[in-house]
Design a protein around this motif. Structure first.
Motif, mmCIF file in Angstrom:
data_model
loop_
_atom_site.group_PDB
_atom_site.id
_atom_site.type_symbol
_atom_site.label_atom_id
_atom_site.label_comp_id
_atom_site.label_asym_id
_atom_site.label_seq_id
_atom_site.Cartn_x
_atom_site.Cartn_y
_atom_site.Cartn_z
ATOM 1 N N HIS A 13 0.836 -1.195 0.000
ATOM 2 C CA HIS A 13 0.000 0.000 0.000
ATOM 3 C C HIS A 13 0.875 1.251 0.000
ATOM 4 N N HIS A 14 1.912 1.226 0.835
ATOM 5 C CA HIS A 14 2.811 2.371 0.948
ATOM 6 C C HIS A 14 3.546 2.621 -0.360
ATOM 7 N N ALA A 17 1.097 4.179 -2.759
ATOM 8 C CA ALA A 17 0.772 5.555 -2.367
ATOM 9 C C ALA A 17 1.923 6.494 -2.711
ATOM 10 N N ARG A 20 1.878 7.254 -6.364
ATOM 11 C CA ARG A 20 0.887 8.274 -6.712
ATOM 12 C C ARG A 20 1.453 9.673 -6.494
ATOM 13 N N ALA A 106 -3.808 5.943 6.906
ATOM 14 C CA ALA A 106 -4.801 6.066 5.844
ATOM 15 C C ALA A 106 -5.073 7.524 5.497
ATOM 16 N N ALA A 109 -1.988 8.882 3.601
ATOM 17 C CA ALA A 109 -1.867 8.229 2.296
ATOM 18 C C ALA A 109 -3.063 8.491 1.399
ATOM 19 N N ASP A 110 -4.120 9.076 1.948
ATOM 20 C CA ASP A 110 -5.383 9.221 1.219
ATOM 21 C C ASP A 110 -5.804 7.859 0.680
ATOM 22 N N ASP A 111 -5.776 6.883 1.573
ATOM 23 C CA ASP A 111 -6.037 5.496 1.228
ATOM 24 C C ASP A 111 -7.139 4.965 2.143
#
Length: 331
Positions: A13-14, A17, A20, A106, A109-111
């Motif tokens: 995930h990191h 992110a 992005r 989260a 990370a805007d996740d």
């Protein structure tokens, strides 16, 4: 899902992110290039572009640093049951819940990370730990040089080549204009790729520097996507690079197919990133740590393809095997 598995998932995930962030940086710098740099005078007209691009890189580099710190806090808690203090100034706490760390990551990370069964579990905070101050001036200098060389210098060289071809009669006016379009497009792309790397330098430096100051960290590994270039695949194939040779021996480093003399300093081993590279470093807290599936696959390919080879010959054999594997996958 076990915490260690969640740690690997969080690491991916990191990485995504951070990619992005790099993509946003590249897009903004490329847009600035198209609007502010003149095709017939790229270097002479580039100062406003360079200043604006550096501002963009600084903005996203700070974002990348905050993301790296939030990732380390949650990842360390999943791996060890304890974590680092808050990165941003605020009240000092002795414990923090995994749920709070998950939500913190989260948000930065805007996740979206769904609630976990152990969100209420508490992680002790290493109160004595102090987050490192990164050398922002040095990173600015690196970004300035990288942007200038990949953008204006690259464009000037291409422009000189095009002018020489026109003077020799090998390009007519229409051909020269087409060459101008090509060189400006290509130079903008190379500069935006450099901007991507320079923005992500923040998060990568945060993870490597902060974990180097962490007494619980035993070593590091490189994490790639599922289809890395040969250079990144080779670095990922090296698995965990330990702080000390003794730690590597405890792990059974010879099982990786490399000699103990192949153990390198993490600063040399991991901190090599090309433009548009979206690999990330991963801290390792245990000698029984597992690597992502892609890294394990690269390690297996290295072992099978480099037996009897060393140095450049081994790297060439690995690259051949990687190309062959990808041809087989495509077919």
């Amino acid at each position: 899902m076990a915490r260690r598995d969640r740690g690997l998932l969080l690491t991916q995930h990191h990485r995504i992110a951070q990619a992005r962030i790099g993509a946003r940086t590249a897009a903004r710098v490329l847009s600035l290039w198209r609007r502010r740099v003149r095709p017939l005078a790229p270097a002479a007209s580039a100062d406003p572009w360079l200043a604006a691009s550096l501002s963009v890189v600084r903005e996203h580099r700070a974002e990348s640093e905050r993301l790296g710190a939030a990732y380390l806090r949650y990842y360390r808690a999943l791996e060890t049951g304890s974590t680092l203090p808050a990165f941003e100034p605020g009240p000092i706490t002795r414990t923090v819940t995994l749920g709070d760390l998950r939500e913190e990551y989260a948000e930065v990370a805007d996740d979206i990370l769904p609630p976990a069964p152990d969100d209420a579990d508490e992680a002790d905070v290493e109160e004595a730990y102090v987050w490192p101050e990164l050398d922002e001036d040095a990173m600015d200098d690196a970004a300035r040089t990288s942007l200038w060389v990949t953008g204006p210098v690259h464009a000037e060289k291409r422009l000189a080549d095009a002018e020489a071809l026109q003077q020799s009669g090998r390009l007519d006016d229409a051909g020269f204009l087409a060459e101008l379009d090509d060189l400006m497009r290509d130079s903008g792309v190379t500069a935006s790729g450099a901007a991507d790397r320079e923005a992500l330098r923040g998060g990568r430096t945060m993870v490597s520097t902060a974990s180097r100051a962490d007494r619980r960290v035993l070593g590091w590994a490189r994490v790639t996507d599922e289809n890395p270039c040969a250079f990144c695949a080779m670095l990922a194939s090296r698995g965990i690079v330990y702080r000390t040779r003794d730690a590597a021996i405890l792990k059974g480093f010879a099982d990786s197919g490399r000699r103990s003399s192949d153990v390198l300093d993490p600063e040399v081993e991991l901190e090599k990133y090309h433009d548009m590279c979206h690999c990330t470093p991963m801290a390792v807290y245990s000698t029984s740590a597992e690597l992502p599936d892609s890294s394990q696959e690269m390690a297996r390919l290295w072992r099978s393809s480099t037996r009897g080879y060393s140095g450049k010959t081994a790297r060439a054999a690995f690259e051949r095997a990687l190309r062959a594997q990808r041809r087989a996958d495509r077919s």
